[in-house]
Write an enzyme that holds these catalytic residues in place. Structure first.
Site, mmCIF file in Angstrom:
data_model
loop_
_atom_site.group_PDB
_atom_site.id
_atom_site.type_symbol
_atom_site.label_atom_id
_atom_site.label_comp_id
_atom_site.label_asym_id
_atom_site.label_seq_id
_atom_site.Cartn_x
_atom_site.Cartn_y
_atom_site.Cartn_z
ATOM 1 N N LEU A 44 -18.859 68.583 189.278
ATOM 2 C CA LEU A 44 -17.614 68.508 190.027
ATOM 3 C C LEU A 44 -17.679 69.520 191.163
ATOM 4 O O LEU A 44 -18.525 70.414 191.161
ATOM 5 C CB LEU A 44 -16.423 68.816 189.120
ATOM 6 N N ALA A 45 -16.766 69.391 192.121
ATOM 7 C CA ALA A 45 -16.796 70.332 193.238
ATOM 8 C C ALA A 45 -16.757 71.763 192.739
ATOM 9 O O ALA A 45 -17.444 72.638 193.283
ATOM 10 C CB ALA A 45 -15.625 70.063 194.186
ATOM 11 N N GLU A 46 -15.954 72.042 191.714
ATOM 12 C CA GLU A 46 -15.873 73.390 191.167
ATOM 13 C C GLU A 46 -15.705 73.339 189.650
ATOM 14 O O GLU A 46 -14.998 72.484 189.122
ATOM 15 C CB GLU A 46 -14.672 74.166 191.737
ATOM 16 N N THR A 47 -16.343 74.297 188.992
ATOM 17 C CA THR A 47 -16.035 74.633 187.613
ATOM 18 C C THR A 47 -15.514 76.062 187.619
ATOM 19 O O THR A 47 -16.157 76.961 188.171
ATOM 20 C CB THR A 47 -17.272 74.528 186.711
#
Length: 258
Positions: A44-47
């Site tokens: 995902l774009a960010e964790t």
């Protein structure tokens, strides 16, 4: 090792819109290589990784490729998880690489308190218009390169050459313009950091809000990120800070097995 994991759609009030972030609440910090591998696995774009330390919650953010110094939607997502687990709380403050970041709960609206990062005008770098595939009126820079386009349609219709965008020297390229139904719109392209297009980017609004507040002559602004998933941000410039409000929805809860 079994670790709880949540997936939250941020800056939206319904599933399958806004910006998805993974949130993992840890008992203690794992080696950085493991954190990065988990973020790459989540893809995902960010964790966001959150640990409760003696001074409070500490948050770190990883794209599939690297750790970053500030992320809005994954902070909003992390706050959503913590507020759900601690229903009596009305404010959470995360310690981070960008300093303390407070999140206030105002009904179903979560409001981030982020640093303001006003941009400065710069000369257009070679190849920017070719990379975006559109005419650029002005170029500004803070952490991200900000390309000001003519109107909302121009931003919506972008189909960038991601390989060319990745060759730019900047963390990411943000395209923005005055909005039709909102004060301004934007899209965010960060292939250099493993995020070809981020659906809704809170951290970019640390720059976009002071830029548009000055240009439009008012401090309270409604913003739309007009990516295919799309998202809404309710913003306010507060001196050297920016308030960024949005909603969030949990779409997944499970266990990550190491």
């Amino acid at each position: 090792m079994r670790l709880p994991i949540y997936q939250i759609d941020a800056f939206t009030d319904h599933a399958f819109a806004g910006n998805p972030a993974a949130v993992m609440l840890l008992d203690g910090w794992l080696p950085e290589a493991i954190l990065q591998a988990i973020a790459a696995e989540n893809n995902l774009a960010e964790t966001a990784f959150v640990v409760r330390e003696p001074e409070g919650w500490r948050i770190r953010w990883f794209t599939p490729a690297c750790e970053v110094d500030l992320c809005g939607h994954a902070t909003l997502a992390s706050a959503h998880v913590l507020f759900e687990q601690n229903p009596d709380l009305v404010q959470i403050t995360f310690q981070s690489r960008s300093g303390p970041l407070a999140v206030d709960r105002q009904g179903d609206l979560l409001v981030l308190d982020f640093p303001s990062r006003p941009p400065v005008a710069v000369a257009p770098p070679p190849g920017l218009e070719e990379a975006l595939g559109a005419a650029v009126g002005e170029v500004w820079k803070a952490r991200d390169l900000v390309a000001v386009l003519e109107d909302e349609a121009a931003v919506k219709n972008l189909s960038p050459d991601m390989a060319a965008v990745a060759r730019m020297d900047d963390f990411a390229v943000v395209a923005t313009a005055p909005g039709d139904a909102a004060d301004f719109v934007s899209r965010f392209f960060g292939p250099r950091v493993g995020v070809p297009e981020d659906p809704v980017t809170g951290s970019a609004h640390s720059t976009l809000v002071p830029f548009w507040a000055r240009r439009l002559g008012r401090s309270r602004l409604r913003a739309l990120q007009v990516s295919p998933r799309g998202g809404e941000l309710i913003c306010e410039l507060r001196g050297d800070r920016v308030a960024i409000g949005g909603r969030a929805v949990k779409v997944l809860e499970g266990t990550f097995i190491l």
